[in-house]
Design a protein around this motif. Structure first.
Motif: not given
Length: 158
Positions: A21-47
């Motif tokens: 959906d082009e109206a929600r452009h930030v959901l048109n990809g895969v989020l790779i997330e690393v936060r402080e104190q994390m031991t492994a990255p998270l991969i997040v996606a949603s439609d």
């Protein structure tokens, strides 16, 4: 510049949940997330209706600050769907069965994304355009608190 390793299978699984959906452009990809104190990255996606969060099983040793067992800085970036498709294609062609690990190097200051396929000589790099600018929605607010799930089990989907 942050370095993060994920597997091809994790990235491919998350790509199934990406919005078109082009109206929600930030959901048109895969989020790779690393936060402080994390031991492994998270991969997040949603439609917008379905959400997937995958904690990477890839070993991060050597990428985390010396003497630590967790990441010490936050890094979030959203990789465009067409870039994910290119990454998965190159990974498959360069022998993903034997070498499924993909290392992302991302510099927030320059918006440069480099992708190395571990165990091969394949490499991709973009100076700009691979990353979606904007903030991914706070997906944590959509999930129930872990303590609310204790003791409850769904036995039927009716």
């Amino acid at each position: 510049m942050s370095k993060i390793v994920v597997s091809r299978q994790e990235l491919q699984a998350a790509a199934l949940f990406v919005s078109n959906d082009e109206a929600r452009h930030v959901l048109n990809g895969v989020l790779i997330e690393v936060r402080e104190q994390m031991t492994a990255p998270l991969i997040v996606a949603s439609d917008g209706k379905r959400l997937v969060t995958i904690e990477s099983q890839a070993e991060q040793r050597g990428l985390i600050e010396e003497g630590k067992t967790y990441f010490t800085e936050q890094n979030l970036f959203i990789i465009r769907t067409d870039m994910i498709e290119q990454i998965l294609f190159v990974s498959k062609k360069s022998g993903a069965k034997n070498n499924p690990w993909i290392m992302f190097e991302y510099s927030q200051s320059s918006s440069r994304l480099a992708v190395t396929f571990i165990g091969t000589e394949a490499y991709l790099g973009w100076d700009s355009g691979a990353i979606i600018e904007g903030n991914f929605p706070d997906w944590r607010k959509t999930l129930p608190e872990p303590q609310l799930l204790r003791g409850r089990q769904r036995t039927s989907w009716r």
